[in-house]
Design an enzyme around this catalytic site. Structure first.
Site, PDB file in Angstrom:
ATOM      1  CD  GLU A  20       0.559 -14.195  30.980  1.00 11.90           C
ATOM      2  OE1 GLU A  20       0.746 -12.964  30.955  1.00 11.90           O
ATOM      3  OE2 GLU A  20      -0.498 -14.711  31.372  1.00 11.90           O
ATOM      4  CB  SER A  64      -5.310 -14.357  30.755  1.00 15.09           C
ATOM      5  OG  SER A  64      -5.429 -13.410  31.788  1.00 15.09           O
ATOM      6  CG  HIS A  67      -2.077 -10.301  29.530  1.00 13.47           C
ATOM      7  ND1 HIS A  67      -1.519 -11.362  30.238  1.00 13.47           N
ATOM      8  CD2 HIS A  67      -3.402 -10.329  29.788  1.00 13.47           C
ATOM      9  CE1 HIS A  67      -2.483 -11.983  30.907  1.00 13.47           C
ATOM     10  NE2 HIS A  67      -3.631 -11.388  30.651  1.00 13.47           N
TER      11      HIS A  67
END
Length: 316
Positions: free
Chosen positions: A211, A112, A282
């Site tokens: 992502e 992330s 996630h």
């Protein structure tokens, strides 16, 4: 730059905990993650400012940098695991002592917002690091697939030679083929924001994995167009799209996102595979990926997908 390999984890080793991005509002998860690591036979060392909250970015940055440097400087610490993502990690990039990290290579893991640190460390030291689960987001209560990837990747030199997708996620083939190159990527928002900085490693020849979370399709389109317009997709040998989770997303939005992926697949390098559905993002079932490792990806029209490093990514 010659790849720099960290040492594999072994029971009894010390794992350092840092929070270079946002703090967690669920401190009980930190306790659960510590207990989880200790039950697996590891010592745990929280950093001095772990989960500290400061609204002053200057103070926050100083504390985060101190903790990051202290963990890499401490010879007893064999791995450094991040607390969670969020925001703020990119502010640290210009002040990190990369020479300290290069001289003290060890496992570093997070994803992330931590993508900024992961890619900057790779670009400036050559250290293969890991994009994978964190304390307050997965390791407080990991799923079996997340556990398998995490422990396999960090403890067994042979594990990275064959990286399997989690059964919960189906691979969709945008283009079949095979390719070899450094496995580079992470969160799309963070990666696109690093274009034009000295902290983004070259994507020329890379197997790019991406992502994102809670981003509308038009924002994903905008970020991919930034990569394309900056010439970053042209030299990629493969693109592996992970999970772009967006809560209760409608089917219309999912269809729009697939059309966007196909659009950029058509405009990227005309060799090598492109897929969606990688077990990365996630999500509960989260694979651990070795950032910077030379890997081979092979995709067949029937959806058969194989990914593996060409050599061990850790040393025993």
């Amino acid at each position: 730059m010659t790849p720099l390999l960290p040492q594999a984890l072994a029971p009894g080793d010390t794992i350092g905990l840092i929070s270079p991005s946002s703090h967690s509002t669920r401190p009980e998860r930190i306790e659960q993650a510590v207990s989880y690591l200790e039950k697996h036979g590891y010592r745990v060392k929280p950093s001095q400012h772990l989960n500290r909250i400061s609204t002053d970015p200057e103070i926050a940055d100083r504390e985060k940098l101190y903790d990051l440097h202290a963990m890499f400087q401490n010879p007893a610490v064999r791995a450094v695991i991040c607390l969670r993502g969020g925001a703020g990690a990119s502010r640290l990039l210009g002040a990190i002592d990369y020479e300290l990290i290069r001289k003290n290579p060890k496992i570093f893991i997070g994803y992330s917002d931590i993508t900024a640190l992961s890619l900057a460390i790779l670009a400036n030291t050559g250290l293969i690091n890991f994009s994978g689960p964190m304390l307050a987001t997965e390791l407080h209560d990991p799923t079996p697939c997340t556990e398998e990837h995490f422990w396999g990747m960090l403890t067994s030199p042979a594990y990275a030679l064959s990286i399997r997708n989690c059964p919960a996620h189906r691979i969709s083939v945008l283009r079949s083929g095979s390719a070899e190159g450094p496995l580079i990527g992470g969160n799309l928002t963070m990666l696109s924001s690093m274009i034009g900085t000295p902290f983004l490693p070259s994507l020329d020849g890379a197997l790019l994995f991406l992502e994102d979370v809670n981003e509308a399709s038009y924002r994903i389109d905008r970020m991919l167009s930034q990569l394309l317009n900056a010439g970053q997709l042209k030299g990629c040998r493969a693109i592996l799209f992970g999970q772009f989770s967006n809560g209760g997303v409608q089917q219309e939005e999912e269809d729009r996102l697939l059309r966007i992926f196909n659009y950029y697949a058509d405009r990227s390098s005309n060799i090598g595979p492109l897929i969606t559905g990688l077990s990365y993002g996630h999500i509960a079932d989260l694979m651990t990926l070795p950032v910077g490792a030379i890997c081979r990806a092979e995709v067949k029209d029937d959806g058969t997908f194989a990914l593996g490093a060409m050599a061990p990514v850790i040393v025993q």
